[in-house]
Design a protein around this motif. Sequence first.
Motif, short mmCIF file in Angstrom:
data_model
loop_
_atom_site.label_atom_id
_atom_site.label_comp_id
_atom_site.label_asym_id
_atom_site.label_seq_id
_atom_site.Cartn_x
_atom_site.Cartn_y
_atom_site.Cartn_z
N THR A 19 28.48 -47.14 -93.87
CA THR A 19 27.60 -47.20 -94.97
C THR A 19 27.09 -45.84 -95.44
N TRP A 20 27.00 -45.04 -94.60
CA TRP A 20 26.50 -43.58 -94.74
C TRP A 20 27.66 -42.94 -95.76
N VAL A 21 28.94 -43.07 -95.35
CA VAL A 21 29.91 -42.30 -96.23
C VAL A 21 30.06 -42.91 -97.47
N SER A 22 29.91 -43.97 -97.76
CA SER A 22 29.96 -44.80 -98.95
C SER A 22 28.62 -44.48 -99.82
N ARG A 23 27.58 -44.20 -99.02
CA ARG A 23 26.18 -43.70 -99.89
C ARG A 23 26.46 -42.50 -100.36
N ILE A 24 27.00 -41.47 -99.72
CA ILE A 24 27.02 -40.12 -100.38
C ILE A 24 28.34 -39.61 -100.87
N GLN A 25 29.21 -40.74 -101.29
CA GLN A 25 30.52 -40.67 -101.99
C GLN A 25 30.32 -39.53 -103.49
N SER A 26 29.29 -40.39 -104.20
CA SER A 26 29.18 -39.66 -105.31
C SER A 26 28.59 -38.46 -105.44
N ALA A 27 27.80 -37.95 -104.54
CA ALA A 27 27.34 -36.57 -104.42
C ALA A 27 28.69 -35.76 -104.14
N LEU A 28 29.44 -36.37 -103.12
CA LEU A 28 30.63 -35.36 -102.68
C LEU A 28 31.62 -35.19 -104.21
N THR A 29 31.92 -36.21 -104.58
CA THR A 29 32.99 -36.29 -105.93
C THR A 29 32.21 -35.50 -106.99
N SER A 30 31.09 -35.41 -107.17
CA SER A 30 30.54 -34.60 -108.29
C SER A 30 30.83 -33.01 -108.23
N THR A 31 31.18 -32.62 -107.06
CA THR A 31 31.70 -31.35 -106.73
C THR A 31 33.02 -30.98 -106.77
N HIS A 32 34.02 -32.03 -106.92
CA HIS A 32 35.54 -32.02 -106.92
C HIS A 32 36.05 -31.44 -108.13
N ASN A 33 37.03 -30.82 -108.17
CA ASN A 33 37.81 -30.25 -109.24
C ASN A 33 39.39 -30.56 -109.25
N GLU A 34 40.12 -30.02 -110.05
CA GLU A 34 41.40 -30.10 -110.13
C GLU A 34 42.18 -29.84 -108.72
N HIS A 35 41.67 -29.01 -108.09
CA HIS A 35 42.23 -28.52 -106.69
C HIS A 35 42.06 -29.39 -105.53
N VAL A 36 40.97 -30.32 -105.52
CA VAL A 36 40.94 -31.06 -104.48
C VAL A 36 41.93 -32.38 -104.53
N ILE A 37 42.61 -32.58 -103.41
CA ILE A 37 43.58 -33.59 -103.32
C ILE A 37 42.78 -34.78 -102.57
N SER A 38 42.78 -35.66 -103.10
CA SER A 38 42.26 -36.83 -102.61
C SER A 38 43.19 -37.78 -101.81
N LYS A 39 42.84 -37.92 -100.35
CA LYS A 39 43.47 -38.83 -99.60
C LYS A 39 42.68 -39.71 -98.89
N PRO A 40 42.56 -40.83 -99.13
CA PRO A 40 41.61 -41.66 -98.56
C PRO A 40 41.95 -41.76 -97.11
N GLY A 41 41.02 -41.75 -96.19
CA GLY A 41 41.42 -42.05 -94.82
C GLY A 41 42.03 -40.64 -94.02
N GLY A 42 42.11 -39.64 -94.66
CA GLY A 42 42.39 -38.51 -94.05
C GLY A 42 41.53 -37.65 -93.14
N PHE A 43 42.09 -37.13 -92.23
CA PHE A 43 41.39 -36.58 -91.00
C PHE A 43 40.76 -35.13 -91.54
N ALA A 44 41.20 -34.56 -92.64
CA ALA A 44 40.72 -33.42 -93.11
C ALA A 44 40.75 -33.52 -94.55
N GLY A 45 40.08 -32.38 -95.21
CA GLY A 45 39.96 -32.16 -96.79
C GLY A 45 41.21 -31.36 -97.14
N LEU A 46 41.62 -31.50 -98.37
CA LEU A 46 42.78 -30.83 -98.85
C LEU A 46 42.33 -30.10 -100.17
N PHE A 47 42.67 -28.84 -100.10
CA PHE A 47 42.60 -28.05 -101.62
C PHE A 47 43.74 -27.19 -101.79
N ARG A 48 44.04 -27.79 -103.13
CA ARG A 48 45.66 -27.05 -103.57
C ARG A 48 45.10 -25.50 -104.10
#
Lengths: 349, 349
Positions: A19-48
């Motif tokens: 529930t927590w993860v879905s609650r904060i999702q929009s705050a997180l994605t508001s910071t994303h740019n074209e470098h962020v590679i979105s991989k649902p379920g991944g164990f780590a974040g990816l930045f091109r």
Amino acid sequence: MTDDLTYKSSGVDIDANTTWVSRIQSALTSTHNEHVISKPGGFAGLFRLTDLVGQGVANPVLVSCADGVGTKVILGIETNRTHDLGIDLVAMNVNDLITGGATPLFFLDYIAAHKLSPDALAPIIEGIADGCRQSGCAILGGETAEMPDLYKTGDFDLAGFCVGIVDETRIIDGSHTAAGQSIIALPSTGVHSNGFSLVRKLISTANLDLDQHHDTLGETLAAAVLKPTRIYVRQVMSLLNAFRPNTDITAMAHITGGGLDENVARVLNTNCDALITKNSWPIPPIFDLLQSHGIAESEMYRVFNMGVGYVIITPSDIANDVVRHLHDLNENASIVGQLIPGSGKVIIQ
Amino acid sequence: MTDDLTYKSSGVDIDANTTWVSRIQSALTSTHNEHVISKPGGFAGLFRLTDLVGQGVANPVLVSCADGVGTKVILGIETNRTHDLGIDLVAMNVNDLITGGATPLFFLDYIAAHKLSPDALAPIIEGIADGCRQSGCAILGGETAEMPDLYKTGDFDLAGFCVGIVDETRIIDGSHTAAGQSIIALPSTGVHSNGFSLVRKLISTANLDLDQHHDTLGETLAAAVLKPTRIYVRQVMSLLNAFRPNTDITAMAHITGGGLDENVARVLNTNCDALITKNSWPIPPIFDLLQSHGIAESEMYRVFNMGVGYVIITPSDIANDVVRHLHDLNENASIVGQLIPGSGKVIIQ
């Protein structure tokens, strides 16, 4: 024996985490740019990094730092200013990161709390997202830990971690500082996120009421003392585009615990001193209030930023150009001193 | 009014911080390599990427994650196994990082404690350095915060952050998983760093003595339950050199909170299920002991890794080659199941 011990009965609810993860999702994605590679379920974040390395950063060096907000977190919890603590957390990291000339790329957070209450903790993430947007930084990941036996009810702690990039030929490390150069100060909003053990001790010793309005402050003590740390990324990135690192900008310092004294000394060559002129910049009234309750002036300067959140050192012949550039960005910069022959000390007089 | 309030009297000693930094210096530098650029006094750590980007990583993607050790920290403090908590902290991060095929580059830590006691905290840093050397990871920075009013006497919390790199064409994201592939398990040392709220609840409910030797464990309960998390970096890096990402290694999962069920599901395509065969790998005796005190078997599998710390999924025709490669590295890997047509579920039976 009944098999009745569950993870949930022990105080941890895996479903609540979802529930927590879905609650904060929009705050997180508001910071994303074209470098962020979105991989649902991944164990780590990816930045091109590919485009960045291709364009302009021929000799890429990653720059990284970790910081928390110190005991400001306790006053922030007491006064329910948790959104602003999120901004502080980003500020403490990105302001450190940019001193070497780096551009912030991404940020990760760690929040540990008595209880994973989305309503209580989401404002922190929203504050972090706010700070990250101000810094052009993507939130790439984070961890939220529920530790009821380590933290008291309502308590939490915060840690942040930031990564940036700089071309190796453009790293500013203070090695070009020399006598004759000018010291430019960028104003702080007040205490920022350092010295709060002393602030809290003073509030308790002098029995101050955080909710009391002070005419000298124009606001309550809580509002003045807990104002979020300024983020200097936009101004400094603009300077680094307009002026040459090392030739024009010879050093930068983020003024944190240890004050001007310790933080400016970190970037000085050992053959010069920084001579800083007291009263050459406005000291926010919160510092007068704190000092009036029994802190020696020398200790004030040793612990607090005293109104200077960030320092830039430049050759004197371009100091006015740098100040003017900052004024054009609505940044109230001023020349507060100069480097003189010496031994790496900071002299405030 | 006397000016007698100082930062030190409020519980923070800036000089002690200087002593601390010099105390941990050798642990930090033991992890450094040719990529780390040393700049004394700098506000952030510097890691040269130029060679890596030049050689083989043509499309660089940075990978990053943050994690703590959860409430294991409380048992670690109680039993004075703080060095091992440092290893756990690194393990929780690097094992996540490598699942996508990334090579770990550097690590930063955040330690917040009641008191900055070098004797009490240095072993944590030494454990972190140990874990980083095992992972080929440089400690690039960190923050140690003294927060006497947030943490009880003797308490501390830990957070870690890790950055790695992968070529974008070699990111393993599970999108190549398909029915017919094999599931390979790498053994855990026991509970690792998850499920400790349940472990602690059970210890308290069943009134277990951490210092008691158990013949079934061959050691004390404390030694078995607090054994540091295994670090799988060496094995996985070797596999990624010998086999092709996505073609040969279709997915990897670090088995943390949520167990095989939740963590393997994170990397599965939605048109297949993972069918895992119970008893096809040895379950460390600590899990039998925990279960015997009143935890349902289904809950055991939902919370704990049950002896599998890391999972690798490969096409069946090369599964034996992968297992043999791991055996040659003294890694006791075994095939524990296969993917079958399904809907992204994990079935353990």
